[in-house]
Write a protein that holds these residues in place. Structure first.
Motif, PDB file in Angstrom:
ATOM      1  N   ILE A  77      92.108 -15.825  81.627  1.00 52.34           N
ATOM      2  CA  ILE A  77      91.438 -16.993  82.231  1.00 52.34           C
ATOM      3  C   ILE A  77      90.145 -16.507  82.867  1.00 52.34           C
ATOM      4  N   SER A  78      89.014 -16.913  82.265  1.00 52.27           N
ATOM      5  CA  SER A  78      87.737 -16.410  82.767  1.00 52.27           C
ATOM      6  C   SER A  78      87.120 -17.347  83.806  1.00 52.27           C
TER       7      SER A  78
ATOM      8  N   PHE B  56     104.327 -12.227  95.489  1.00 52.56           N
ATOM      9  CA  PHE B  56     104.034 -12.676  94.117  1.00 52.56           C
ATOM     10  C   PHE B  56     103.221 -11.611  93.380  1.00 52.56           C
ATOM     11  N   LYS B  57     102.311 -11.001  94.085  1.00 56.06           N
ATOM     12  CA  LYS B  57     101.468  -9.955  93.483  1.00 56.06           C
ATOM     13  C   LYS B  57     102.334  -8.801  92.955  1.00 56.06           C
TER      14      LYS B  57
ATOM     15  N   PHE C   3      91.549 -20.186  87.171  1.00 57.02           N
ATOM     16  CA  PHE C   3      92.373 -19.005  87.443  1.00 57.02           C
ATOM     17  C   PHE C   3      93.114 -19.187  88.769  1.00 57.02           C
TER      18      PHE C   3
ATOM     19  N   VAL D  48      97.145 -19.363  89.320  1.00 56.12           N
ATOM     20  CA  VAL D  48      97.883 -18.389  90.147  1.00 56.12           C
ATOM     21  C   VAL D  48      98.768 -19.138  91.144  1.00 56.12           C
TER      22      VAL D  48
ATOM     23  N   VAL E  34     103.684  -9.823  89.679  1.00 61.62           N
ATOM     24  CA  VAL E  34     102.656  -9.803  88.625  1.00 61.62           C
ATOM     25  C   VAL E  34     102.432  -8.376  88.145  1.00 61.62           C
ATOM     26  N   LEU E  35     102.379  -7.438  89.105  1.00 61.70           N
ATOM     27  CA  LEU E  35     102.055  -6.058  88.730  1.00 61.70           C
ATOM     28  C   LEU E  35     103.182  -5.379  87.955  1.00 61.70           C
ATOM     29  N   GLN E  36     104.361  -6.017  87.926  1.00 61.27           N
ATOM     30  CA  GLN E  36     105.478  -5.481  87.132  1.00 61.27           C
ATOM     31  C   GLN E  36     105.584  -6.175  85.773  1.00 61.27           C
TER      32      GLN E  36
ATOM     33  N   GLN F 130     100.446 -10.609  83.447  1.00 60.12           N
ATOM     34  CA  GLN F 130      99.099 -10.058  83.682  1.00 60.12           C
ATOM     35  C   GLN F 130      98.156 -10.495  82.568  1.00 60.12           C
TER      36      GLN F 130
ATOM     37  N   LEU G 249      97.075 -14.119  82.806  1.00 61.02           N
ATOM     38  CA  LEU G 249      96.100 -14.359  83.867  1.00 61.02           C
ATOM     39  C   LEU G 249      94.747 -13.717  83.546  1.00 61.02           C
ATOM     40  N   GLN G 250      94.764 -12.579  82.869  1.00 65.37           N
ATOM     41  CA  GLN G 250      93.502 -11.900  82.511  1.00 65.37           C
ATOM     42  C   GLN G 250      92.696 -12.714  81.520  1.00 65.37           C
TER      43      GLN G 250
END
Lengths: 328, 68
Positions: free
Chosen positions: B26-27, B9-10, B32, B36, B13-15, B20, B23-24
């Motif tokens: 959500i503090s 899954f990671k 978060f 995920v 996300v990185l693509q 990204q 998700l960024q």
């Protein structure tokens, strides 16, 4: 290597480590955060508050830094700051960081990991370190904002011991070596020891002695020997065309009178005024007003601090001052 | 299995820049982690909140030990 450099926009190398006899880089998403805190890792710790950054990191072989270097070169460094510690170097880096056009990296742990790569990758050659340093600096100086144009690096104090290596990596980058009355530096470290003062942390200070033997020296002598080692290395490199000596007592004026010119930088009056506003505040605790403390430190110095400063560091300090004053 | 699923899954996300960004934004850490797991499940990757928290703990430990 099928890693795409475009997937690393706004990502920064933060950690370098060895695993299964290979060297890897860990990357962190930094988005649009500028590095304005006194120390580089302070800014990273703020970025790490975001849960995304706690979970998602990218890990690449170190050779990927080389791919990035070839395909997306960062800003070439304009100037380096070396120092004995507690001598105004943070003020200098903070003054430069006050301007958005300057990318300023201050004592980044990831830089130290390349300089001292022998500690986790004993077979590393000097040539590899030089290559890796160039690759890393290019990754650290990627332009993220249109007005960024300069790149300045302040090293950890002990990195001056590797000045020759760093000059081989960057033979044309001007540098300054900052120093201060040794008694004041010793007292500052007695109040709050820096990492360089951890017994045994820097092998060159007490070569061939084990930790127990090192701890037999009075703390003030250990500190004095450390400052002496840094000063001696700087003295050995004063013939370099790139070098310039700066005494703490020249600050803050020297930043916008001499240092920026030495770094071949140009700032206008408004920028200079912005930089000087930083000098009104404590460089390491920017929410506090600056309080000059040289006299207080000299008064506070105990007998040992004065004794070992006199024996071990003052002769070197005087040599640095002679060279500095002759070069004016 | 849970960790392997998260690693897959990671990569996704990185693509994916939009993912990204979402998700960024959500503090809150709990929210978060839940998000995920939820999005991971929607994409066909099943892993637990405990798996996520373990990865975060390990990342934190490695960051603290970076000078070593």
């Amino acid at each position: 290597m099928d890693l795409n450099v475009e997937n690393f926009n706004n990502w920064l190398p933060i950690r370098i480590f060895a695993e299964n006899e290979q060297v890897f880089v860990e990357w962190l998403f930094i988005g649009e955060t500028r590095f304005v805190e006194p120390f580089h890792d302070d800014t990273l710790n703020i970025i790490l508050r975001n849960p995304f950054n706690q979970l998602f990191r990218q890990k690449t072989p170190i050779e990927f830094l080389g791919k990035l270097y070839e395909q997306k070169r960062g800003i070439e460094p304009n100037g380096f700051i070396f120092h004995v510690s507690r001598c105004g170097s943070t003020l200098v880096s903070q003054m430069f960081a006050a301007l958005e056009k300057n990318i300023v990296i201050s004592e980044a742990s990831v830089i130290d990991k390349i300089i001292r790569a022998d500690s986790y990758f004993p077979t590393v050659s000097e040539e590899q370190k030089i290559t890796w340093l160039r690759w890393l600096f290019s990754a650290l100086s990627q332009k993220r904002f249109p007005n960024e144009e300069n790149f300045i690096v302040k090293f950890d104090s002990w990195s001056v011991l590797s000045l020759a290596l760093i000059e081989k990596a960057f033979p044309d980058v001007p540098w300054i070596f900052m120093y201060r009355n040794p008694v004041e530096v010793i007292v500052s470290n007695l109040r709050q020891p820096g990492a360089q003062m951890i017994p045994g942390a820097i092998a060159e200070i007490f070569p061939n002695l084990n930790l127990f033997e090192i701890l037999q020296f009075p703390i003030e002598e250990r500190f004095a020997r450390t400052i002496a080692a840094f000063s001696k290395t700087a003295l050995e490199n004063t013939a370099s065309k790139n070098g310039k000596l700066i005494n703490y007592n020249q600050l803050p004026k020297a930043v916008t009178d001499e240092i920026y010119r030495h770094f071949n930088l140009l700032f206008d009056e408004e920028e200079i005024a912005l930089m000087h506003q930083k000098a009104n505040f404590n460089a390491k605790s920017p929410q506090e007003k600056f309080n000059p403390d040289s006299a207080a430190k000299r008064t506070e110095a105990n007998e040992n601090a004065v004794k070992f400063a006199d024996e071990l560091v003052i002769p070197l300090y005087e040599k640095l001052e002679n060279i500095r004053l002759k070069s004016r | 299995m849970s960790l392997e699923n998260f690693e897959q899954f990671k990569k996704l996300v990185l693509q994916d820049l939009d993912l990204q960004r979402n998700l960024q934004n959500i503090s809150d850490r709990e929210l978060f982690v839940a998000e995920v797991v939820k999005i991971g499940g929607e994409q066909g990757f099943n892993f637990s909140e405990e798996t996520i928290l373990n990865v975060m703990r390990e990342n934190k430990q490695m960051w603290i030990e970076r000078w070593i």
